[in-house]
Scaffold this active site. Structure first.
Site, PDB file in Angstrom:
ATOM      1  N   GLY A  85       0.093  -5.003  -3.614  1.00  0.00           N
ATOM      2  CA  GLY A  85      -0.309  -5.944  -2.396  1.00  0.00           C
ATOM      3  C   GLY A  85      -1.841  -6.091  -2.360  1.00  0.00           C
ATOM      4  O   GLY A  85      -2.293  -7.314  -2.133  1.00  0.00           O
ATOM      5  N   MET A  86      -2.646  -5.129  -2.597  1.00  0.00           N
ATOM      6  CA  MET A  86      -4.188  -5.096  -2.508  1.00  0.00           C
ATOM      7  C   MET A  86      -4.573  -5.489  -4.158  1.00  0.00           C
ATOM      8  O   MET A  86      -5.345  -6.292  -4.386  1.00  0.00           O
ATOM      9  CB  MET A  86      -4.815  -3.830  -2.080  1.00  0.00           C
ATOM     10  CG  MET A  86      -4.355  -3.853  -0.665  1.00  0.00           C
ATOM     11  SD  MET A  86      -5.265  -4.646   0.507  1.00  0.00           S
ATOM     12  CE  MET A  86      -3.963  -6.098   0.962  1.00  0.00           C
ATOM     13  N   TYR A 101     -12.792   1.006  -6.253  1.00  0.00           N
ATOM     14  CA  TYR A 101     -12.357  -0.159  -4.996  1.00  0.00           C
ATOM     15  C   TYR A 101     -11.614   0.698  -3.884  1.00  0.00           C
ATOM     16  O   TYR A 101     -10.898  -0.142  -3.394  1.00  0.00           O
ATOM     17  CB  TYR A 101     -11.761  -0.923  -6.014  1.00  0.00           C
ATOM     18  CG  TYR A 101     -12.135  -2.440  -5.323  1.00  0.00           C
ATOM     19  CD1 TYR A 101     -13.117  -3.349  -5.505  1.00  0.00           C
ATOM     20  CD2 TYR A 101     -11.410  -3.061  -3.927  1.00  0.00           C
ATOM     21  CE1 TYR A 101     -13.543  -4.278  -4.907  1.00  0.00           C
ATOM     22  CE2 TYR A 101     -11.505  -4.192  -3.265  1.00  0.00           C
ATOM     23  CZ  TYR A 101     -12.901  -4.925  -3.782  1.00  0.00           C
ATOM     24  OH  TYR A 101     -13.183  -5.888  -2.900  1.00  0.00           O
ATOM     25  N   ALA A 114      -2.022   3.067 -16.400  1.00  0.00           N
ATOM     26  CA  ALA A 114      -3.557   3.199 -16.537  1.00  0.00           C
ATOM     27  C   ALA A 114      -3.967   4.682 -16.961  1.00  0.00           C
ATOM     28  O   ALA A 114      -4.867   4.804 -17.697  1.00  0.00           O
ATOM     29  CB  ALA A 114      -4.108   2.896 -15.231  1.00  0.00           C
ATOM     30  N   CYS A 120     -11.935 -15.964   4.970  1.00  0.00           N
ATOM     31  CA  CYS A 120     -13.407 -16.415   4.344  1.00  0.00           C
ATOM     32  C   CYS A 120     -14.165 -15.460   5.089  1.00  0.00           C
ATOM     33  O   CYS A 120     -14.004 -14.938   6.187  1.00  0.00           O
ATOM     34  CB  CYS A 120     -13.671 -17.682   4.653  1.00  0.00           C
ATOM     35  SG  CYS A 120     -13.928 -18.509   6.274  1.00  0.00           S
ATOM     36  N   GLY A 136       0.735  -1.010   0.032  1.00  0.00           N
ATOM     37  CA  GLY A 136       0.001  -0.121  -0.081  1.00  0.00           C
ATOM     38  C   GLY A 136       0.942   1.170   0.070  1.00  0.00           C
ATOM     39  O   GLY A 136       0.598   2.063   0.716  1.00  0.00           O
ATOM     40  N   HIS A 164      -4.470   6.460  -3.249  1.00  0.00           N
ATOM     41  CA  HIS A 164      -4.449   6.927  -1.857  1.00  0.00           C
ATOM     42  C   HIS A 164      -3.041   7.894  -1.424  1.00  0.00           C
ATOM     43  O   HIS A 164      -3.177   8.824  -0.772  1.00  0.00           O
ATOM     44  CB  HIS A 164      -4.821   5.968  -1.098  1.00  0.00           C
ATOM     45  CG  HIS A 164      -3.711   5.116  -0.707  1.00  0.00           C
ATOM     46  ND1 HIS A 164      -3.413   3.997  -1.316  1.00  0.00           N
ATOM     47  CD2 HIS A 164      -2.571   4.955   0.140  1.00  0.00           C
ATOM     48  CE1 HIS A 164      -2.390   3.345  -1.144  1.00  0.00           C
ATOM     49  NE2 HIS A 164      -1.792   4.008   0.020  1.00  0.00           N
ATOM     50  N   GLU A 169      -0.587  -2.362 -15.224  1.00  0.00           N
ATOM     51  CA  GLU A 169       0.450  -2.398 -14.192  1.00  0.00           C
ATOM     52  C   GLU A 169       1.578  -1.715 -14.553  1.00  0.00           C
ATOM     53  O   GLU A 169       2.032  -2.209 -15.672  1.00  0.00           O
ATOM     54  CB  GLU A 169       0.600  -3.578 -13.464  1.00  0.00           C
ATOM     55  CG  GLU A 169       1.808  -3.444 -12.533  1.00  0.00           C
ATOM     56  CD  GLU A 169       1.672  -2.532 -11.472  1.00  0.00           C
ATOM     57  OE1 GLU A 169       2.698  -1.914 -11.217  1.00  0.00           O
ATOM     58  OE2 GLU A 169       0.616  -2.563 -10.496  1.00  0.00           O
TER      59      GLU A 169
END
Length: 561
Positions: free
Chosen positions: A176-177, A322, A243, A410, A52, A267, A196
């Site tokens: 990572g996310m 997201y 992107a 989960c 992040g 962010h 990416e």
């Protein structure tokens, strides 16, 4: 970068049953801290960066060494305090108190900006903890795979008659996310194209089977997507590009994906989003020499990125944020309608939050994958009727590569978390698994975060920015006896835009652990049901009644009805 933030050292958590610390309650945070910095887990472990952007596990290497030393010495009735990645005190408490209390990146609201935080960081006075980086419960990209999978599945239900077969998702970011996105799309039955800008990240995702293929050019990528969607195959394709260049080009070509989202590290404009036309080395250099100009350049590119997302949305393509705050960054650069497309929580996830359903995760401290497979079977046994969950566990075992200590995630709710925790504790007691298990979660959960541009966007009662809720969650988990509790600021969406709390509890097979588990794994998700019931969501009120929660004002409102 100060020398103390860089060290050429490989760190891996110990495996097996031999303790380095004085008990499993202190061995667990020690191993999980080390696991966060395992090179198979962390994005940049030599600089203590877990994921992040600049989400770190410790403020600097001196602090890391001091934390390790403190944990190995910590007694059963002592609590270690961590202030933005720095161990600042050890205090006498009691056996059922948390062994570690963590506060990361918290700033008085008026000063809660990236500019002020970066000044503090440069002086060695602060650390960005993201969500699970500084709270020592990151498990690699698996930690977000199921949440992303559930989002894609729900999008398929809402927009495409319950199936994503023959459909494709366009997104960006393989950190990572974001690295969870292509696998989650595949598991949900869709093709995906992920943009990416760092080849090393694509290589890692190819190696760990989160991405199936890499395209050489945009034309190659589109040809692959066309072929696979026509054949009804769910294949993930990565493209090394920016992107901010690719999405506008796709709009200009009239290309129409079936879903559009994004999970770049938008962010953090200083460290997490490459400006159009720049190479990564130039970006890193300019971040040091001209941080203000670098941030503006990154945000200009984000504005172009969001304008393209808005164009897709105008075409009728389901488009959603997201949770990386890219809409806010674009709005600050003059894209006034940046919020015309929704975030993923109000669009797809909030009904789950109303029932306390969220990212329940656990880690085998033994290091033995068989311990996770045995707990998978236990989950199926206990949550016997949830075939959707069983399907997830089967897919996870087949497709998800363990990073560091074996772990599983989960999404389960208030009804099941306590039962599963007690069952895992009993497995440890009986020797069914070879060592204790830690249970934690992402800070992205139903009652543990205030984030108006993400988890609490568009709350029914307008309470999006009220951050009492994560504070209450942290206080209650502390009072309930979680093994370690964390309270952070700025995770996911950046400085000034979120406050959030985390907890981890150890299943060591003892009766004392069982008592703590009963409290923590009921109370923690119950705060999520409480928060949503208080905001007026009928699903949450119904869940509160079913689970016997004592919510005085909700009960009073129900009584008046």
């Amino acid at each position: 970068m100060p020398e103390s933030k860089y060290r050429q050292q490989t760190i891996r958590a110990p495996r097996g049953t031999v303790l380095t610390a004085k008990s499993w309650l202190t061995e667990a945070p020690l191993r999980m801290l080390m696991n966060n910095l395992d090179p198979d887990v962390a994005e940049n472990p030599h600089e203590l960066v877990v994921y992040g952007g600049i989400g770190r596990a410790a403020r600097n290497w001196e602090c890391y060494d001091a934390i390790v030393d403190a944990l190995t010495r910590l007694e059963a009735d002592e609590t270690l305090l961590i202030q933005s990645g720095k161990p600042v005190g050890v205090f006498k408490t009691h056996d059922n108190a948390p062994r570690v209390l963590i506060a990361n990146s918290n700033l008085v609201p008026h000063w809660a900006t990236w500019e002020h935080f970066n000044e503090l960081d440069a002086k060695g006075l602060a650390m960005y903890g993201q969500m699970t980086a500084g709270s020592w419960i990151y498990i690699g990209s698996q930690g977000i795979v199921q949440g992303t999978y559930e989002t894609f599945v729900e999008a398929g239900r809402q927009h495409y008659n319950g199936t994503l077969a023959g459909r494709w998702a366009l997104t960006a970011g393989l950190g990572g996310m974001g690295g969870a996105q292509p696998l989650a799309a595949t598991l949900a039955g869709a093709c995906s194209l992920t943009i990416e800008c760092q080849q090393s990240r694509i290589d890692f995702r190819l190696r760990t089977r989160y991405v199936d293929e890499q395209a050489a050019t945009l034309d190659d990528a589109l040809a692959r997507i066309t072929r696979y969607t026509r054949e009804g195959k769910a294949v993930s394709v990565a493209l090394c590009a920016n992107a901010a260049d690719i999405l506008p080009e796709l709009v200009n070509r009239g290309v129409r994906p079936d879903l559009v989202t994004d999970q770049t590290s938008a962010h953090d404009p200083l460290h997490g989003y490459l400006p159009s036309g720049w190479c990564w080395e130039e970006y890193q250099k300019n971040a040091q020499s001209d941080p203000r100009g670098t941030m503006q350049a990154a945000k200009r590119s984000m504005a172009a990125h969001v304008r393209a997302m808005l164009a897709f949305s105008k075409m009728g393509v389901p488009t959603f944020d997201y949770g990386n705050n890219i809409r806010q960054m674009a709005k600050e650069m003059g894209v006034e309608n940046a919020f015309d497309f929704p975030g993923f929580v109000p669009a797809y996830i909030r009904p789950l939050f109303c029932r306390g359903i969220g990212p329940f995760r656990w880690v085998a401290l033994s290091g033995d994958p068989q311990d996770i497979y045995k707990t998978d079977a236990k989950v199926k046994e206990i949550v016997a009727e949830d075939k959707h969950l069983h399907h997830w566990l089967d897919m996870a075992r087949e497709r998800i590569h363990f990073q560091g200590l074996p772990a599983r995630i989960c999404w389960v709710g208030l009804e099941w978390r306590q039962k599963l925790g007690l069952a895992f504790n009993e497995m440890v007691r009986c020797g069914e698994v070879s060592a204790p298990i830690v249970i934690g979660r992402d800070h992205l959960d139903s009652g543990s975060v205030a984030s108006p541009n993400r988890e609490t966007e568009a709350m029914r009662d307008g309470s999006d920015a009220v951050s009492d809720w994560p504070l209450l969650n942290a206080l209650l988990n502390t009072a309930s006896g979680a093994t370690w509790v964390s309270l952070h600021h700025g995770g996911g969406v950046g400085m000034g835009f979120s406050q959030h709390a985390g907890m981890v509890i150890v299943c060591d097979g003892t009766d004392e652990a069982a008592a703590r588990i009963r409290r923590v794994l009921h109370n923690d998700p119950a705060t999520g049901v409480m928060r949503h019931a208080d905001a007026g969501y009928d699903l949450a009120v119904e869940c509160a009644v079913e689970q016997g929660l004592n919510l005085p004002m909700v009960a009073a409102t129900q009584g008046k009805g």
